[in-house]
Design a protein around this motif. Sequence first.
Motif, PDB file in Angstrom:
ATOM      1  N   LEU A   1      27.541  52.849  28.934  1.00  0.00           N
ATOM      2  CA  LEU A   1      27.976  54.216  29.580  1.00  0.00           C
ATOM      3  C   LEU A   1      26.855  55.247  29.631  1.00  0.00           C
ATOM      4  N   ASP A   2      26.095  55.099  28.734  1.00  0.00           N
ATOM      5  CA  ASP A   2      25.240  56.200  28.406  1.00  0.00           C
ATOM      6  C   ASP A   2      23.994  56.260  28.976  1.00  0.00           C
ATOM      7  N   ASN A   3      23.501  57.143  29.752  1.00  0.00           N
ATOM      8  CA  ASN A   3      22.418  57.089  30.578  1.00  0.00           C
ATOM      9  C   ASN A   3      21.000  57.274  30.051  1.00  0.00           C
ATOM     10  N   THR A   4      21.111  57.562  28.545  1.00  0.00           N
ATOM     11  CA  THR A   4      19.984  57.672  27.723  1.00  0.00           C
ATOM     12  C   THR A   4      19.794  56.356  26.891  1.00  0.00           C
ATOM     13  N   VAL A   5      20.721  55.405  26.943  1.00  0.00           N
ATOM     14  CA  VAL A   5      20.333  54.220  26.625  1.00  0.00           C
ATOM     15  C   VAL A   5      20.438  52.804  27.820  1.00  0.00           C
TER      16      VAL A   5
ATOM     17  N   THR B   1      28.075  63.933  30.424  1.00  0.00           N
ATOM     18  CA  THR B   1      29.255  63.403  29.951  1.00  0.00           C
ATOM     19  C   THR B   1      30.282  63.861  30.499  1.00  0.00           C
ATOM     20  N   LEU B   2      30.876  64.635  31.021  1.00  0.00           N
ATOM     21  CA  LEU B   2      31.829  65.292  31.926  1.00  0.00           C
ATOM     22  C   LEU B   2      31.831  64.382  33.245  1.00  0.00           C
ATOM     23  N   GLU B   3      30.739  64.168  33.781  1.00  0.00           N
ATOM     24  CA  GLU B   3      30.701  63.076  35.125  1.00  0.00           C
ATOM     25  C   GLU B   3      31.158  61.824  34.804  1.00  0.00           C
ATOM     26  N   THR B   4      30.282  61.199  33.619  1.00  0.00           N
ATOM     27  CA  THR B   4      30.595  59.952  33.305  1.00  0.00           C
ATOM     28  C   THR B   4      32.031  59.725  32.865  1.00  0.00           C
TER      29      THR B   4
END
Length: 469
Positions: A268-272, A326-329
């Motif tokens: 889910l996380d775009n930093t990972v 965070t809100l968008e995802t």
Amino acid sequence: MMKQTVLQIHYSSIRVGFVEFVSLCLAFSERKRHFGTDFIKGEAADVQYQLPHSSKLNSSLFPMSPPGSKSQSLNKLTALFTPLQLGPITLRNRFFMAALTRDRNVPTNVPTDLVAEHYRQRAEGGAGLIVTETTLISQQGTPWPHTPGIWSEEQISAWKKVTNAVHEEGARIYSQILHVGRINHADAPEQIASGEPVYAPSPIAARARLGFKFRFIPGEPGPSMPTEIQDPRKFIELFRQAAINAKEAGFDGVEVHAGSGFLIDQFLDNTVNKRTDEWGGSVENRTRFGLEILKTVTEVFGPGRVGMKLTPAGGINDVGMSMEDTLETFTYFITQADKLDLSYMMFVRYDEKYFAPFIDGKPRGAPHDVIQTWRPLVRNCKFFVNTSYTPQEAAEEISSGRVDGVFLGRAWIANPDLPKRIRYGIPLNEDIDVGRLYGPRDGRVLSEEELAKGYTDYPVAETSMPLKD
């Protein structure tokens, strides 16, 4: 069945009725608000307040409550004793026990009779719903050397003893299933035994922080550099098989762990997640892995028997996006998940001491009110929360209609009879054996007698009145 200590408490020595107990607890919490938090592997331990054992209460410690507060408090606490329809099953009350890893599955990854006794005690004590400790869908080298799994026939048979014990006492139980992804170490014995490398969506290592060191490996390192997953569908299949095994073991449902920086959260996380294929990049792509797992697991268990744990505030295990991302995802992920006939979504509320570690001088996490932000999106299943709630706060949130239920953690550790104590105004046991919250973190295998200490030897309070559902 293991003998359990009984702590005898007589009303003649306490002289505090249920209503007085409630108002005093609330007054005390206002006087001595304490947000210090323990953590039991990803589950924030809930702070509790204990009344004095003296028959005479010191009014200076408990200031007068405002008029009418006693009856209001009583009405709020009764919310914890109200039944709840969860999918096709009816829970006898809303005393929910959160997943708490305790590392007693020795010598490696199979639940023992001691583990079954631990869950039986909490079911006998009045729990409505219990979620098991973290249960791995495949053999992995996690920081917790005796984490149980649910991939083998031996484990299925062991879990049957747990589910049978819980059901005999009238409670319901879900298995929390997960893959920790990059929060593994290549030199951990379980990882070596698996014959597999450490996997993640992208080859980006999680930076170590206190609490997630591998204490049984020389030098106590953090997680290893992971290998990029080539085909995520293979991991979706692992979740499907874990659900099949959990159903065979007699669980009433499963809770898919989609938070805490573990594998689903990593996607889910775009930093990972830096993938450029159908599993990365856009919000739709990054959420695909988690949504496919929910669909697959629901196909196994049927509608209304699959829950999901979420930590949208991030900050755990080196994940965390900007508030905008965070809100968008999570708006998209939660809205789509709400269409999948889940039984509940459980949100971990933000706690600064837990969700905002500083890594390389920068804070992780996106502080926000998870109830206010996400409650409006959850329309087709129950909305649950946890982290640092007291029973009083839990009852207030339920009474207000803000949530359908609250999972408690720390309260259950030293109070296997938590509902009885709350109902009859019996002080909660605060004497937690902190040194034995886990089994040995260095990987040693202790005897059952030693492992029982601080696990199944907490006393229950004896009263002449039964606990009614």
